[in-house]
Design an enzyme around this catalytic site. Structure first.
Site, PDB file in Angstrom:
ATOM      1  N   ARG A  57       0.858  -1.187   0.000  1.00 42.64           N
ATOM      2  CA  ARG A  57       0.000   0.000   0.000  1.00 42.64           C
ATOM      3  C   ARG A  57       0.889   1.230   0.000  1.00 42.64           C
ATOM      4  O   ARG A  57       2.106   1.110   0.175  1.00 42.64           O
ATOM      5  CB  ARG A  57      -1.025   0.004   1.151  1.00 42.64           C
ATOM      6  CG  ARG A  57      -0.644  -0.596   2.430  1.00 42.64           C
ATOM      7  CD  ARG A  57       0.496   0.044   3.149  1.00 42.64           C
ATOM      8  NE  ARG A  57       0.300   1.466   3.317  1.00 42.64           N
ATOM      9  CZ  ARG A  57       1.242   2.348   3.495  1.00 42.64           C
ATOM     10  NH1 ARG A  57       2.508   1.980   3.532  1.00 42.64           N
ATOM     11  NH2 ARG A  57       0.976   3.625   3.638  1.00 42.64           N
ATOM     12  N   GLY A  58       0.262   2.385  -0.181  1.00 47.69           N
ATOM     13  CA  GLY A  58       1.040   3.613  -0.304  1.00 47.69           C
ATOM     14  C   GLY A  58       1.223   3.932  -1.786  1.00 47.69           C
ATOM     15  O   GLY A  58       1.468   3.039  -2.600  1.00 47.69           O
ATOM     16  N   ALA A  59       1.104   5.233  -2.098  1.00 45.96           N
ATOM     17  CA  ALA A  59       0.972   5.652  -3.504  1.00 45.96           C
ATOM     18  C   ALA A  59       2.089   5.142  -4.418  1.00 45.96           C
ATOM     19  O   ALA A  59       1.830   4.509  -5.452  1.00 45.96           O
ATOM     20  CB  ALA A  59       0.904   7.175  -3.540  1.00 45.96           C
ATOM     21  N   ARG A 100      -7.284  -0.232  -6.622  1.00 44.89           N
ATOM     22  CA  ARG A 100      -7.536   0.843  -5.649  1.00 44.89           C
ATOM     23  C   ARG A 100      -7.724   2.140  -6.427  1.00 44.89           C
ATOM     24  O   ARG A 100      -6.913   2.465  -7.297  1.00 44.89           O
ATOM     25  CB  ARG A 100      -6.370   0.967  -4.651  1.00 44.89           C
ATOM     26  CG  ARG A 100      -6.311  -0.244  -3.720  1.00 44.89           C
ATOM     27  CD  ARG A 100      -5.475   0.011  -2.504  1.00 44.89           C
ATOM     28  NE  ARG A 100      -6.113   0.900  -1.563  1.00 44.89           N
ATOM     29  CZ  ARG A 100      -5.461   1.441  -0.525  1.00 44.89           C
ATOM     30  NH1 ARG A 100      -4.189   1.216  -0.347  1.00 44.89           N
ATOM     31  NH2 ARG A 100      -6.100   2.214   0.328  1.00 44.89           N
ATOM     32  N   GLN A 205      -1.792   2.772  10.040  1.00 45.66           N
ATOM     33  CA  GLN A 205      -0.500   2.762   9.329  1.00 45.66           C
ATOM     34  C   GLN A 205       0.559   3.584  10.067  1.00 45.66           C
ATOM     35  O   GLN A 205       1.755   3.329   9.934  1.00 45.66           O
ATOM     36  CB  GLN A 205      -0.652   3.309   7.899  1.00 45.66           C
ATOM     37  CG  GLN A 205      -1.451   2.433   6.961  1.00 45.66           C
ATOM     38  CD  GLN A 205      -2.912   2.834   6.912  1.00 45.66           C
ATOM     39  OE1 GLN A 205      -3.475   3.291   7.910  1.00 45.66           O
ATOM     40  NE2 GLN A 205      -3.538   2.676   5.770  1.00 45.66           N
ATOM     41  N   ASP A 246      -1.823  10.831  -2.015  1.00 44.41           N
ATOM     42  CA  ASP A 246      -2.151   9.769  -2.959  1.00 44.41           C
ATOM     43  C   ASP A 246      -2.510  10.335  -4.326  1.00 44.41           C
ATOM     44  O   ASP A 246      -2.465   9.631  -5.326  1.00 44.41           O
ATOM     45  CB  ASP A 246      -3.296   8.925  -2.398  1.00 44.41           C
ATOM     46  CG  ASP A 246      -2.866   8.277  -1.094  1.00 44.41           C
ATOM     47  OD1 ASP A 246      -2.297   7.180  -1.151  1.00 44.41           O
ATOM     48  OD2 ASP A 246      -3.039   8.901  -0.034  1.00 44.41           O
ATOM     49  N   ASN A 257      -5.282  12.680   0.540  1.00 46.27           N
ATOM     50  CA  ASN A 257      -4.393  11.859   1.380  1.00 46.27           C
ATOM     51  C   ASN A 257      -5.262  11.098   2.373  1.00 46.27           C
ATOM     52  O   ASN A 257      -6.490  11.279   2.424  1.00 46.27           O
ATOM     53  CB  ASN A 257      -3.350  12.738   2.082  1.00 46.27           C
ATOM     54  CG  ASN A 257      -2.203  11.916   2.656  1.00 46.27           C
ATOM     55  OD1 ASN A 257      -1.680  11.027   1.997  1.00 46.27           O
ATOM     56  ND2 ASN A 257      -1.830  12.185   3.890  1.00 46.27           N
ATOM     57  N   LYS A 258      -4.610  10.271   3.173  1.00 46.02           N
ATOM     58  CA  LYS A 258      -5.326   9.411   4.121  1.00 46.02           C
ATOM     59  C   LYS A 258      -6.319  10.205   4.961  1.00 46.02           C
ATOM     60  O   LYS A 258      -6.017  11.328   5.392  1.00 46.02           O
ATOM     61  CB  LYS A 258      -4.283   8.724   5.011  1.00 46.02           C
ATOM     62  CG  LYS A 258      -4.807   7.760   6.039  1.00 46.02           C
ATOM     63  CD  LYS A 258      -5.693   6.677   5.466  1.00 46.02           C
ATOM     64  CE  LYS A 258      -5.030   5.845   4.397  1.00 46.02           C
ATOM     65  NZ  LYS A 258      -5.986   5.002   3.634  1.00 46.02           N
TER      66      LYS A 258
END
Ligand code: MRU
Length: 368
Positions: A57-59, A100, A205, A246, A257-258
């Protein structure tokens, strides 16, 4: 980044590729910080599932995974028929793209790969070009993060207390990270500072991944509850906020973003604390004209209603926390407006959000 497990230190990338076996190799992030394990995905569908299920995960990390997944899918094709090959590659592309929706890096990475592939005249040539493009994306990701570190390090002065949200560390990229890059660079320059990691519910996270990374790197840090930042800001305990993104809109400077990032930006503005966003160029979306058009991933209720952790016997387990019978709302991301952002740290320097569009040539975009 270097990882030390049971006294042994080795360098790892978050995402790699085994060309002999045609496998994508991923750090299984759902097991961290309790277990460090590399897992292979054996075909493009498994790679898409690993993105969807957040093994990776993560951009930037899912960008590189999608690029390798595209190459993996292309290389699995048998035969010489270019028309059939193109149809197959389209299926691979759509499967990986739909894993995603909010991060734009996978789309940017695969689009670049498809442009490279179009120079090949045979299936074999295009297969080779797909893998070369994926390797190039992964290497650029690392270089971009290193450059972000060099530009962003000047923001971190000795003794500062820095807040970050979620994990925009090396686990969210191929290496180094975006929000953490200035921290790692400042540490390499000998500066001492302290990092508050937002826990980042519902998937934590910050508490699991960022805290683990910073501990591995021996950077002073504490995990805070998501609701604690306002209290700390009010008491002068936070000097700087650096987060990742992201998807950042090149036309408006809005930042997806998150979930929870927007709240922190509002708080930072209220307290006059600089709020920075660190991004590689692959996170910029030059097309969308409004943050309201960014697809926001809606995730399973169970993430909010409970939590994953490790039992005393070392077993990973989910426990229900919320009232049985209650439902949950679980948007994975939010959008922070440009006026709340002090600057965007890019590999080409630090810009005010509205400058992105004017500086698009410097930011690698000439033809929009
Ligand atoms: O849902 P995730 O863990 O894939 O979310 C992505 C993130 O880690 C964050 O939003 C991060 O700050 C940006 S990704 C570099």
């Amino acid at each position: 980044m270097n990882v030390t497990i049971r006294g042994r230190t080795r360098h790892f990338r978050t995402v790699a590729f085994d060309s002999g076996k045609n496998h994508v190799l991923l750090i299984e992030q759902r097991l961290l910080p309790h277990e460090f394990k590399i897992v292979p995905t054996r075909d493009f569908r498994e790679t898409a599932r690993a993105i969807k299920d957040m093994v990776v995960r993560g951009a930037g990390a899912i960008g590189a995974t999608a690029a390798y997944g595209l190459a993996q899918g292309a290389r699995a094709f048998r035969g010489n028929d270019l028309k059939r090959f193109r149809r197959h590659v389209e299926t691979v592309y759509q499967t990986l793209k739909s894993a995603r929706p909010t991060a734009v890096d996978p789309v940017n990475a695969m689009n670049q790969a498809r442009v490279s592939m179009s120079a090949g005249e045979t299936v074999a040539e295009q297969q080779a070009l797909a893998l070369a493009a994926a390797e190039e994306f992964a290497n650029h990701d690392v270089q971009h993060c290193e450059a972000i570190g060099q530009h962003g390090a000047k923001l971190i002065r000795p003794g500062m207390k820095v807040l970050t949200h979620c994990n925009a560390g090396w686990l969210a990229f191929v290496d180094v990270g975006s929000a953490t890059a200035p921290m790692y660079a400042a540490q390499a320059m000998g500066r001492k500072f302290h990092v508050y990691c937002d826990e980042t519910r519902p998937r934590s996270q910050g508490a699991t991944l960022t805290a683990w990374e910073l501990a591995q790197q021996e950077i002073s840090h504490q995990v805070i509850a998501d609701n604690a930042a306002g209290h700390l800001m009010q008491r002068g305990e936070i000097d700087l906020v650096i987060v990742g993104s992201d998807r950042t809109l090149g036309r408006t400077g809005e930042v997806a973003n998150k979930i929870g990032t927007y709240t922190k930006a509002v708080l930072a503005k209220r307290h006059g604390i600089p709020f920075y966003v660190a991004i590689p160029l692959s996170t910029i979306d030059w097309k969308l004209k409004s943050g309201f058009d960014i697809p926001i991933e809606q995730r399973e209720e169970s993430e909010v209603l409970g939590a994953w952790g490790i039992t005393r016997r070392g077993q990973r387990e989910y426990v229900r926390v919320a009232n049985v019978g209650s439902g949950a709302y679980n948007a994975g991301f939010d959008v922070t407006p440009a006026e709340l952002i002090t600057g965007i740290i890019t590999p080409a320097g630090i810009f005010k959000p509205p400058e992105l569009w004017a500086k698009r040539n410097r930011l690698g975009q000439s033809e929009v």
